[in-house]
Scaffold this active site. Structure first.
Site, PDB file in Angstrom:
ATOM      1  N   THR A  51       0.777  -1.115   0.028  1.00 39.23           N
ATOM      2  CA  THR A  51      -0.049   0.143  -0.052  1.00 39.23           C
ATOM      3  C   THR A  51       0.841   1.264   0.058  1.00 39.23           C
ATOM      4  O   THR A  51       0.500   2.129  -0.553  1.00 39.23           O
ATOM      5  CB  THR A  51      -1.020   0.032   1.270  1.00 39.23           C
ATOM      6  OG1 THR A  51      -1.704  -1.120   1.303  1.00 39.23           O
ATOM      7  CG2 THR A  51      -1.788   1.077   1.299  1.00 39.23           C
ATOM      8  N   TYR A 139       5.130 -12.002   5.345  1.00 34.55           N
ATOM      9  CA  TYR A 139       4.146 -11.418   4.493  1.00 34.55           C
ATOM     10  C   TYR A 139       3.852 -12.162   3.078  1.00 34.55           C
ATOM     11  O   TYR A 139       4.726 -12.288   2.371  1.00 34.55           O
ATOM     12  CB  TYR A 139       4.673 -10.053   3.975  1.00 34.55           C
ATOM     13  CG  TYR A 139       3.879  -9.036   3.196  1.00 34.55           C
ATOM     14  CD1 TYR A 139       2.450  -9.242   3.084  1.00 34.55           C
ATOM     15  CD2 TYR A 139       4.213  -7.809   2.573  1.00 34.55           C
ATOM     16  CE1 TYR A 139       1.488  -8.532   2.411  1.00 34.55           C
ATOM     17  CE2 TYR A 139       3.382  -7.000   1.996  1.00 34.55           C
ATOM     18  CZ  TYR A 139       1.939  -7.361   1.700  1.00 34.55           C
ATOM     19  OH  TYR A 139       1.182  -6.417   1.130  1.00 34.55           O
ATOM     20  N   LYS A 167       1.265 -11.873   8.050  1.00 36.18           N
ATOM     21  CA  LYS A 167       0.328 -11.148   7.376  1.00 36.18           C
ATOM     22  C   LYS A 167      -0.181 -12.048   6.204  1.00 36.18           C
ATOM     23  O   LYS A 167       0.545 -12.201   5.185  1.00 36.18           O
ATOM     24  CB  LYS A 167       0.568  -9.857   6.917  1.00 36.18           C
ATOM     25  CG  LYS A 167      -0.538  -9.158   6.085  1.00 36.18           C
ATOM     26  CD  LYS A 167      -0.125  -7.827   5.530  1.00 36.18           C
ATOM     27  CE  LYS A 167      -1.279  -7.104   4.886  1.00 36.18           C
ATOM     28  NZ  LYS A 167      -0.643  -5.988   3.796  1.00 36.18           N
TER      29      LYS A 167
END
Length: 305
Positions: A51, A139, A167
């Site tokens: 992001t 991740y 995550k």
């Protein structure tokens, strides 16, 4: 280290990196967005991830974002910094810089572009773990990285010395749930696409959410809080809005990160601004349709502020 080495839970937004029209860092905007999210219920911040357009950031810019995030999060939750890179050396260099900046942990994804075997992915994380000076949040975002941390790989990586969490952003419920069941006894599991299935993830035992949608819709964090407090009618209503918003951001030629900044800018939220190329801002019918959709989903814009 393991899941008991940390006490992190709840919604920890993946924040955008604010850029001015000349593409320089907008530090004031970046900081204002973090404060806004923490005030709205965030339990930590994840910066310089996907992001945050990490692929456009220089080493010095990442280090600076780490400093700003550590200051904003002090006493309010963990500052977790993305270290996306292809080589082990680059990742380790970024981890060391994040530690010096005061970060609490780093987000480490598999090497991208080069297609790797399972053994190569595991070896990469083993090498990074050996030299890491901070706790590691794995991740998994195969749609971007091209290499996946499968549940079986996560099971192996959960035993590394510095790994404390993952995550899980595969976007697939079955992959998330299998990973959760395989590693939750050793590391914490955070749901990436909470806008899509945050409530089921919480009910299944996820430790928290790490999502980009709080940047535009702070009620995305209420998915966690409402579920944790047993306000299930509210939680499921928020989930329905999140699913519709996810679809809106990714149809008719739109993709997630340009849509996120477009809404932030249109709503006057700090932390958006320009997109660094190769991403391009939305305009014309694409932007108009996005904002019309947001008006339908969130009639009172004050509720997303």
């Amino acid at each position: 280290m393991n899941r008991d080495s940390i006490n992190w839970t709840g919604p920890m937004p993946a924040v955008t990196t604010a850029f001015r029209p000349d593409f320089s860092l907008d530090e004031d905007g970046f900081n204002a967005n973090m404060v806004r999210l923490l005030d709205a219920g965030a339990t930590g911040i994840v910066a310089a991830g996907c992001t945050g357009e990490f692929w456009t950031l220089s080493f010095a810019e990442r280090a600076r974002l780490a400093e700003l995030t550590a200051v904003a999060c002090k006493g309010r939750g963990p500052a977790i910094i993305g270290t996306g890179a292809i080589t082990e050396g680059e990742v380790i260099e970024q981890i060391d810089a994040a530690r010096v900046a005061g970060a609490d942990a780093v987000l480490v994804l598999p090497p991208y572009f080069a297609h790797l075997t399972e053994a190569e992915i595991i070896a990469h994380f083993e090498a990074v773990d050996t030299k890491s000076s901070l706790p590691i949040v794995l991740y998994n975002i195969p749609g971007n990285a091209g290499n996946a941390i499968t549940p079986e790989i996560a099971d192996r990586l959960a035993d590394l010395d510095h790994v404390v969490a993952i995550k899980e952003s595969s976007g697939t419920w079955s992959n998330f749930h299998r990973t959760l069941n395989m590693v939750r006894d050793r590391i914490r599991v955070f749901c990436g696409p909470s806008s899509a299935f945050g409530v089921p993830a919480s009910l299944a035992g996820a430790d928290g959410h790490i999502d980009c949608f709080p940047n535009v819709w702070t009620d995305c964090m209420s998915l966690w809080h409402a579920t944790a407090e047993g306000r299930m009618d509210e939680a499921w209503a928020l989930q329905a809005t999140g699913v519709a918003m996810t679809d809106l951001f990714t149809v008719e030629g739109r993709t997630l990160y340009p849509s996120t900044k477009a809404v932030m800018n249109e709503f006057g939220f700090p932390g958006g601004g320009a997109l660094r190329p190769p991403l391009r801002p939305l305009d014309g019918a694409s932007l108009a349709d996005l904002m019309a959709g947001m008006d339908r989903l969130v009639a009172d814009k004050k509720r997303v502020a």
